[in-house]
Design an enzyme around this catalytic site. Sequence first.
Site, short mmCIF file in Angstrom:
data_model
loop_
_atom_site.label_atom_id
_atom_site.label_comp_id
_atom_site.label_asym_id
_atom_site.label_seq_id
_atom_site.Cartn_x
_atom_site.Cartn_y
_atom_site.Cartn_z
N ILE A 153 62.46 47.06 37.84
CA ILE A 153 62.40 45.52 37.59
C ILE A 153 62.18 44.63 36.38
O ILE A 153 63.09 44.26 36.24
CB ILE A 153 60.56 45.42 37.68
CG1 ILE A 153 59.85 45.83 39.03
CG2 ILE A 153 59.33 43.82 37.30
CD1 ILE A 153 58.15 45.94 39.03
N ARG A 229 50.05 45.75 34.78
CA ARG A 229 48.76 46.40 35.08
C ARG A 229 47.86 45.42 33.26
O ARG A 229 48.61 45.32 32.53
CB ARG A 229 48.88 47.54 34.89
CG ARG A 229 48.81 48.35 36.36
CD ARG A 229 48.40 47.94 37.04
NE ARG A 229 48.28 47.88 38.79
CZ ARG A 229 49.35 47.53 39.94
NH1 ARG A 229 49.92 46.47 39.64
NH2 ARG A 229 49.54 47.95 40.56
N ASP A 253 49.72 37.43 35.66
CA ASP A 253 49.53 37.96 36.84
C ASP A 253 48.89 39.57 37.57
O ASP A 253 47.97 39.23 38.25
CB ASP A 253 51.39 38.24 37.64
CG ASP A 253 50.42 38.68 39.63
OD1 ASP A 253 50.26 37.24 40.07
OD2 ASP A 253 51.75 39.32 39.88
N GLU A 258 40.09 43.08 38.29
CA GLU A 258 40.32 41.65 39.95
C GLU A 258 39.06 42.32 40.79
O GLU A 258 39.01 43.38 40.99
CB GLU A 258 42.36 42.36 40.27
CG GLU A 258 42.61 41.95 38.92
CD GLU A 258 45.01 42.80 39.18
OE1 GLU A 258 44.25 42.98 40.10
OE2 GLU A 258 45.33 42.51 38.22
N HIS A 277 47.98 38.18 40.98
CA HIS A 277 48.44 39.19 41.24
C HIS A 277 48.91 39.58 42.33
O HIS A 277 49.05 40.03 44.01
CB HIS A 277 47.41 40.83 41.81
CG HIS A 277 48.32 42.45 41.01
ND1 HIS A 277 47.24 43.38 40.62
CD2 HIS A 277 49.06 42.90 41.33
CE1 HIS A 277 48.24 44.50 40.91
NE2 HIS A 277 48.89 43.82 40.39
#
Length: 305
Positions: A153, A229, A253, A258, A277
């Site tokens: 990423i 995270r 994000d 969550e 997310h």
Amino acid sequence: MRALFVDANDTLAAVTEKLLRANQLPVSINRNPAVTPDDLPRLMDGVEIMIVDHTAVPTAVAAKCAALKHVVFLGTGARSYMNPDELKQRGIAVHIIKGYGDTAVAECAIALMWASAKGFGEMDRGMREGNWLRRDAVQLTGKTLGLVGFGGIAAEAARMAAGCGMRVIAWNRSPKTHPGVAFVSLDKLLADSDVVSLHLLLNDETKGFLSRERIAMMRKGSILINTARGAVVDEDAMLDALRSGHLGHAGLDVFTVEPLPAGHPLTELPNVTLSAHSAFRTPEASDNLIGAALDHCRRIIANGG
């Protein structure tokens, strides 16, 4: 052997059905993303392979799934939902999926960076309420992006940032090299970066990694991006830094809890841009993700479990 996708939303269920048409695999789909851990023993009765997207799999619950031998987790953050070490001790192997959404997540990180730098979120909210908000922006061309953790990423984010005329530096726990990226110490990265983007897996070593002390080392007014995270950041310290202006903006994000609870302090700060997310949610990434999950099932079945 049989497999069950226990918590498929409509999108992933459709992708799974599409890919299963070309694969003769004994995989069933439970079209219910609201599954709870207590539902799993009933759903997994006689089923050896669990495909799971977002449902927690406590070790005590897994122990009640008598046939369960494999958990295929749709992503890399399995430890946020289960304890792979404990499951392994009970003879249950946990399989994760890497690389499926590198480009999608990197695009989200870069998009959050731009939205944060330009204040789009605050202006959008204000204009919807009838206020003509005009905000000074950060020009990113010529600025420094610091990538904390350097996997697929981050490599994609580096490519995109370089195309925007940014200088890219990075820190990784093990030595790496990459064209166009200068690898530096973590202290130097925090001090020199106009934008810090987090790309760490969550584990015991990285929980709370961006601590109050490390946030204090960041350049005043810098932008923090987190598509990794939520728990890799000390959330209270981040909130304090956003309130004081030490952090100019955060584009997030992912969160410690969550879904993000209603009234959470992050929702009340003007210098925060929020995403639910959803960095990985593109058709391309979904195809890669489910395709890799089915490949895991195929290998497990071929090897006799």
